[in-house]
Design a protein around this motif. Structure first.
Motif, PDB file in Angstrom:
ATOM      1  N   SER A  18      33.644  -9.109  20.182  1.00 37.00           N
ATOM      2  CA  SER A  18      34.312  -8.528  21.348  1.00 37.00           C
ATOM      3  C   SER A  18      35.803  -8.864  21.406  1.00 37.00           C
ATOM      4  O   SER A  18      36.519  -8.361  22.274  1.00 37.00           O
ATOM      5  CB  SER A  18      33.633  -9.005  22.635  1.00 37.00           C
ATOM      6  N   THR A  19      36.276  -9.705  20.479  1.00 30.21           N
ATOM      7  CA  THR A  19      37.694 -10.071  20.467  1.00 30.21           C
ATOM      8  C   THR A  19      38.501  -8.961  19.804  1.00 30.21           C
ATOM      9  O   THR A  19      38.770  -8.971  18.596  1.00 30.21           O
ATOM     10  CB  THR A  19      37.913 -11.412  19.743  1.00 30.21           C
ATOM     11  N   LYS A  20      38.873  -7.998  20.606  1.00 37.50           N
ATOM     12  CA  LYS A  20      39.666  -6.863  20.131  1.00 37.50           C
ATOM     13  C   LYS A  20      40.308  -6.185  21.331  1.00 37.50           C
ATOM     14  O   LYS A  20      40.036  -6.538  22.482  1.00 37.50           O
ATOM     15  CB  LYS A  20      38.777  -5.881  19.372  1.00 37.50           C
ATOM     16  N   GLY A  21      41.161  -5.216  21.044  1.00 35.20           N
ATOM     17  CA  GLY A  21      41.832  -4.490  22.127  1.00 35.20           C
ATOM     18  C   GLY A  21      42.731  -5.393  22.947  1.00 35.20           C
ATOM     19  O   GLY A  21      43.440  -6.256  22.414  1.00 35.20           O
TER      20      GLY A  21
ATOM     21  N   LYS B 154      36.260 -29.004  28.329  1.00 36.10           N
ATOM     22  CA  LYS B 154      37.372 -28.259  27.744  1.00 36.10           C
ATOM     23  C   LYS B 154      38.007 -29.055  26.600  1.00 36.10           C
ATOM     24  O   LYS B 154      38.006 -30.280  26.600  1.00 36.10           O
ATOM     25  CB  LYS B 154      38.420 -27.952  28.811  1.00 36.10           C
ATOM     26  N   ASN B 155      38.548 -28.319  25.642  1.00 31.53           N
ATOM     27  CA  ASN B 155      39.293 -28.988  24.580  1.00 31.53           C
ATOM     28  C   ASN B 155      40.793 -28.854  24.832  1.00 31.53           C
ATOM     29  O   ASN B 155      41.222 -28.285  25.849  1.00 31.53           O
ATOM     30  CB  ASN B 155      38.889 -28.460  23.195  1.00 31.53           C
ATOM     31  N   VAL B 156      41.589 -29.381  23.917  1.00 30.34           N
ATOM     32  CA  VAL B 156      43.038 -29.410  24.112  1.00 30.34           C
ATOM     33  C   VAL B 156      43.621 -28.012  24.247  1.00 30.34           C
ATOM     34  O   VAL B 156      44.552 -27.781  25.037  1.00 30.34           O
ATOM     35  CB  VAL B 156      43.710 -30.168  22.945  1.00 30.34           C
ATOM     36  N   ILE B 157      43.082 -27.040  23.518  1.00 30.19           N
ATOM     37  CA  ILE B 157      43.587 -25.667  23.573  1.00 30.19           C
ATOM     38  C   ILE B 157      43.392 -25.073  24.972  1.00 30.19           C
ATOM     39  O   ILE B 157      44.303 -24.447  25.527  1.00 30.19           O
ATOM     40  CB  ILE B 157      42.889 -24.796  22.515  1.00 30.19           C
ATOM     41  N   ASP B 158      42.221 -25.257  25.542  1.00 26.08           N
ATOM     42  CA  ASP B 158      41.956 -24.765  26.904  1.00 26.08           C
ATOM     43  C   ASP B 158      42.936 -25.358  27.895  1.00 26.08           C
ATOM     44  O   ASP B 158      43.479 -24.661  28.767  1.00 26.08           O
ATOM     45  CB  ASP B 158      40.531 -25.137  27.338  1.00 26.08           C
ATOM     46  N   LEU B 159      43.180 -26.644  27.774  1.00 25.66           N
ATOM     47  CA  LEU B 159      44.018 -27.368  28.730  1.00 25.66           C
ATOM     48  C   LEU B 159      45.487 -26.999  28.576  1.00 25.66           C
ATOM     49  O   LEU B 159      46.215 -26.870  29.573  1.00 25.66           O
ATOM     50  CB  LEU B 159      43.808 -28.874  28.561  1.00 25.66           C
ATOM     51  N   LEU B 160      45.944 -26.798  27.352  1.00 22.83           N
ATOM     52  CA  LEU B 160      47.323 -26.339  27.149  1.00 22.83           C
ATOM     53  C   LEU B 160      47.494 -24.926  27.687  1.00 22.83           C
ATOM     54  O   LEU B 160      48.544 -24.590  28.271  1.00 22.83           O
ATOM     55  CB  LEU B 160      47.687 -26.379  25.663  1.00 22.83           C
ATOM     56  N   GLY B 161      46.472 -24.097  27.518  1.00 27.64           N
ATOM     57  CA  GLY B 161      46.517 -22.738  28.065  1.00 27.64           C
ATOM     58  C   GLY B 161      46.676 -22.743  29.569  1.00 27.64           C
ATOM     59  O   GLY B 161      47.415 -21.925  30.137  1.00 27.64           O
ATOM     60  N   GLU B 162      45.988 -23.664  30.242  1.00 27.43           N
ATOM     61  CA  GLU B 162      46.119 -23.781  31.697  1.00 27.43           C
ATOM     62  C   GLU B 162      47.540 -24.185  32.077  1.00 27.43           C
ATOM     63  O   GLU B 162      48.115 -23.648  33.031  1.00 27.43           O
ATOM     64  CB  GLU B 162      45.123 -24.811  32.221  1.00 27.43           C
ATOM     65  N   LYS B 163      48.104 -25.121  31.340  1.00 23.28           N
ATOM     66  CA  LYS B 163      49.452 -25.589  31.652  1.00 23.28           C
ATOM     67  C   LYS B 163      50.501 -24.503  31.399  1.00 23.28           C
ATOM     68  O   LYS B 163      51.557 -24.487  32.032  1.00 23.28           O
ATOM     69  CB  LYS B 163      49.772 -26.850  30.849  1.00 23.28           C
ATOM     70  N   LEU B 164      50.202 -23.603  30.479  1.00 22.49           N
ATOM     71  CA  LEU B 164      51.107 -22.486  30.188  1.00 22.49           C
ATOM     72  C   LEU B 164      50.867 -21.293  31.109  1.00 22.49           C
ATOM     73  O   LEU B 164      51.495 -20.252  30.960  1.00 22.49           O
ATOM     74  CB  LEU B 164      50.933 -22.053  28.732  1.00 22.49           C
ATOM     75  N   ASN B 165      49.930 -21.471  32.056  1.00 21.66           N
ATOM     76  CA  ASN B 165      49.598 -20.412  33.014  1.00 21.66           C
ATOM     77  C   ASN B 165      49.083 -19.140  32.339  1.00 21.66           C
ATOM     78  O   ASN B 165      49.315 -18.024  32.831  1.00 21.66           O
ATOM     79  CB  ASN B 165      50.817 -20.075  33.898  1.00 21.66           C
ATOM     80  N   LEU B 166      48.386 -19.300  31.223  1.00 20.12           N
ATOM     81  CA  LEU B 166      47.787 -18.136  30.577  1.00 20.12           C
ATOM     82  C   LEU B 166      46.625 -17.640  31.436  1.00 20.12           C
ATOM     83  O   LEU B 166      45.900 -18.440  32.027  1.00 20.12           O
ATOM     84  CB  LEU B 166      47.304 -18.493  29.177  1.00 20.12           C
ATOM     85  N   PRO B 167      46.438 -16.329  31.502  1.00 22.44           N
ATOM     86  CA  PRO B 167      45.463 -15.772  32.448  1.00 22.44           C
ATOM     87  C   PRO B 167      44.005 -15.982  32.078  1.00 22.44           C
ATOM     88  O   PRO B 167      43.120 -15.790  32.909  1.00 22.44           O
ATOM     89  CB  PRO B 167      45.809 -14.279  32.456  1.00 22.44           C
ATOM     90  N   SER B 168      43.729 -16.360  30.818  1.00 19.26           N
ATOM     91  CA  SER B 168      42.338 -16.503  30.403  1.00 19.26           C
ATOM     92  C   SER B 168      42.254 -17.471  29.237  1.00 19.26           C
ATOM     93  O   SER B 168      43.267 -17.832  28.627  1.00 19.26           O
ATOM     94  CB  SER B 168      41.756 -15.149  30.000  1.00 19.26           C
ATOM     95  N   LEU B 169      41.030 -17.878  28.904  1.00 25.26           N
ATOM     96  CA  LEU B 169      40.812 -18.721  27.738  1.00 25.26           C
ATOM     97  C   LEU B 169      41.107 -17.929  26.471  1.00 25.26           C
ATOM     98  O   LEU B 169      40.920 -16.714  26.429  1.00 25.26           O
ATOM     99  CB  LEU B 169      39.364 -19.216  27.713  1.00 25.26           C
ATOM    100  N   ILE B 170      41.562 -18.623  25.433  1.00 27.97           N
ATOM    101  CA  ILE B 170      41.873 -17.953  24.171  1.00 27.97           C
ATOM    102  C   ILE B 170      40.563 -17.549  23.488  1.00 27.97           C
ATOM    103  O   ILE B 170      39.708 -18.397  23.229  1.00 27.97           O
ATOM    104  CB  ILE B 170      42.683 -18.876  23.237  1.00 27.97           C
ATOM    105  N   PRO B 171      40.375 -16.273  23.185  1.00 22.82           N
ATOM    106  CA  PRO B 171      39.114 -15.830  22.568  1.00 22.82           C
ATOM    107  C   PRO B 171      39.020 -16.220  21.102  1.00 22.82           C
ATOM    108  O   PRO B 171      40.033 -16.409  20.424  1.00 22.82           O
ATOM    109  CB  PRO B 171      39.179 -14.300  22.727  1.00 22.82           C
ATOM    110  N   THR B 172      37.797 -16.339  20.615  1.00 23.81           N
ATOM    111  CA  THR B 172      37.565 -16.672  19.207  1.00 23.81           C
ATOM    112  C   THR B 172      37.592 -15.405  18.349  1.00 23.81           C
ATOM    113  O   THR B 172      37.069 -14.367  18.740  1.00 23.81           O
ATOM    114  CB  THR B 172      36.206 -17.358  19.036  1.00 23.81           C
ATOM    115  N   PHE B 173      38.185 -15.529  17.180  1.00 24.09           N
ATOM    116  CA  PHE B 173      38.304 -14.382  16.288  1.00 24.09           C
ATOM    117  C   PHE B 173      36.939 -13.835  15.881  1.00 24.09           C
ATOM    118  O   PHE B 173      36.739 -12.625  15.801  1.00 24.09           O
ATOM    119  CB  PHE B 173      39.102 -14.772  15.035  1.00 24.09           C
ATOM    120  N   SER B 174      35.986 -14.731  15.602  1.00 26.44           N
ATOM    121  CA  SER B 174      34.691 -14.311  15.069  1.00 26.44           C
ATOM    122  C   SER B 174      33.823 -13.550  16.059  1.00 26.44           C
ATOM    123  O   SER B 174      32.867 -12.889  15.670  1.00 26.44           O
ATOM    124  CB  SER B 174      33.921 -15.536  14.552  1.00 26.44           C
ATOM    125  N   ASP B 175      34.148 -13.650  17.331  1.00 25.18           N
ATOM    126  CA  ASP B 175      33.410 -12.915  18.362  1.00 25.18           C
ATOM    127  C   ASP B 175      33.725 -11.423  18.214  1.00 25.18           C
ATOM    128  O   ASP B 175      34.892 -11.029  18.274  1.00 25.18           O
ATOM    129  CB  ASP B 175      33.829 -13.411  19.741  1.00 25.18           C
TER     130      ASP B 175
END
Length: 370
Positions: free
Chosen positions: A101-104, A78-99
């Motif tokens: 499927s990143t919509k809706g 994991k990188n720093v973004i993943d780990l900060l997301g966990e500490k913020l209790n976010l429900p999922s990993l932050i998706p990449t814009f270029s994917d």
């Protein structure tokens, strides 16, 4: 009838447990997600979807410790973004814009726009092919994500009104030195390091003001790492303390400007709060005293790096190459990027530290509660 001391303690403990559990669950309830901008240290896989780009980490041994394997993150896990997301209790990993499927509903908890090898300057990273500059990243946020986010939130709430509930994380600048300034200017004497840095941080300031004008209010600015201590500089002289000081001086100069910006820019961004995370000091402290933090190897890449004689750049892991067994004891995974163990250390400091030389003026946990 008087309560016994034992019963009173049991009731007190039960109350504290209930209170602390509830408090922990709601600790960061106001933070809905993160919008992430920058380069490879915070890239969650955007470059996977770019044609004609050499800056990719979509193969083993990258992701050897990541749940889904290689993902485009430039580390073993994991990188720093993943780990900060966990500490913020976010429900999922932050998706990449270029994917595609990143919509809706997938954008409701934020989007990651970071692109490896990119920089604050538009032409940084061009030597590796197609990358997404910081300027382009912000345009994609403005022109694509914001309208869609407004549609997802419905007519009762505008996207701009909801953005104070998101963190805007920016981690960029290192490549502007490694793959721009030090490749072009030192020999030509066209510009000094000081003037280059001033121009770079002024441009970054403009980008932050743009994000503010779009509704951003809570910002996390990640410093440059001690790039002169990375394995890619091994064999370069002169070196002191195992590090190439000219690169570290450049990073330190940029970081000084970045920290000062936290205070200076607030008059232009009323109602905003900026936090400076000094990953330079955090990593430098590990390198100077590794035993105290559980590290053993502070100078070698954990993976087999492609050398220049093999057609590589001394930075990226060799595709399918060997990887060290004790990755949690290594500071660096490849020739430039830290291991997950170091990322954990940075995220913990960013979120919990009260030392202002590590995180300034407040930590990310405090920022999230504002």
């Amino acid at each position: 009838m008087k309560m016994s001391t034992e019963l009173l303690l049991i009731l007190l403990f039960a109350y504290l447990l209930q209170y602390c559990t509830a408090n922990n669950m709601n600790n960061n309830a106001s933070i809905k997600g993160m919008f992430v901008f920058g380069s490879s240290l915070v890239d969650n896989g955007n470059n996977n979807f770019l044609q004609n780009s050499l800056a990719k980490a979509d193969y083993l041994p990258y992701g050897v410790d990541f749940p889904s394997g290689p993902s485009g993150r430039f580390t073993n896990g994991k990188n720093v973004i993943d780990l900060l997301g966990e500490k913020l209790n976010l429900p999922s990993l932050i998706p990449t814009f270029s994917d595609p499927s990143t919509k809706g509903t997938k954008i409701l908890h934020g989007v990651n726009y970071a692109s490896a090898a990119s920089g604050i300057l538009d032409d940084t990273g061009s030597l590796v092919g197609h990358v997404i500059s910081l300027n382009e990243q912000i345009k994609k946020f403005e022109e694509v994500t914001l309208p869609e986010l407004k549609a997802q939130l419905g007519h009762s709430s505008s996207s701009r009104d909801s953005l104070p509930n998101y963190l805007f994380v920016v981690g960029s600048g290192g490549n502007d030195y490694l793959f721009n300034y030090f490749l072009k200017y030192p020999k030509s004497n066209l510009t000094t390091l000081q003037s280059f840095t001033l121009n770079l941080t002024n441009l970054l300031s403009q980008h932050l003001k743009k994000l503010y004008s779009l509704g951003g209010r809570k910002f996390v600015l990640i410093s440059l790492n001690p790039i002169g201590c990375s394995p890619m500089v091994e064999g370069v002289r002169p070196m002191r303390d195992g590090c190439l000081q000219c690169l570290n001086r450049a990073a330190h100069l940029f970081n000084t400007h970045l920290k000062n910006m936290v205070d200076d820019i607030k008059t232009h961004m009323p109602g905003s709060t900026l936090v400076f995370v000094n990953s330079y000091k955090i990593i430098r402290d590990i390198i100077k005293n590794p035993v105290s933090t559980g590290f053993r190897d502070t100078s070698n890449a954990c993976c087999k790096v492609e050398s220049q004689s093999e057609g590589g750049n001394g930075i990226l892991c060799k595709r399918g190459g060997e990887v060290c067994a004790e990755r949690s004891h290594h500071v660096f995974f490849d020739g430039l990027h830290p291991t997950e163990a170091v990322n954990v250390h940075i995220a913990n400091k960013a979120f919990h530290s009260y030392y202002k030389n590590e995180v300034y003026p407040i930590n990310v946990n405090q920022l999230a509660k504002l």
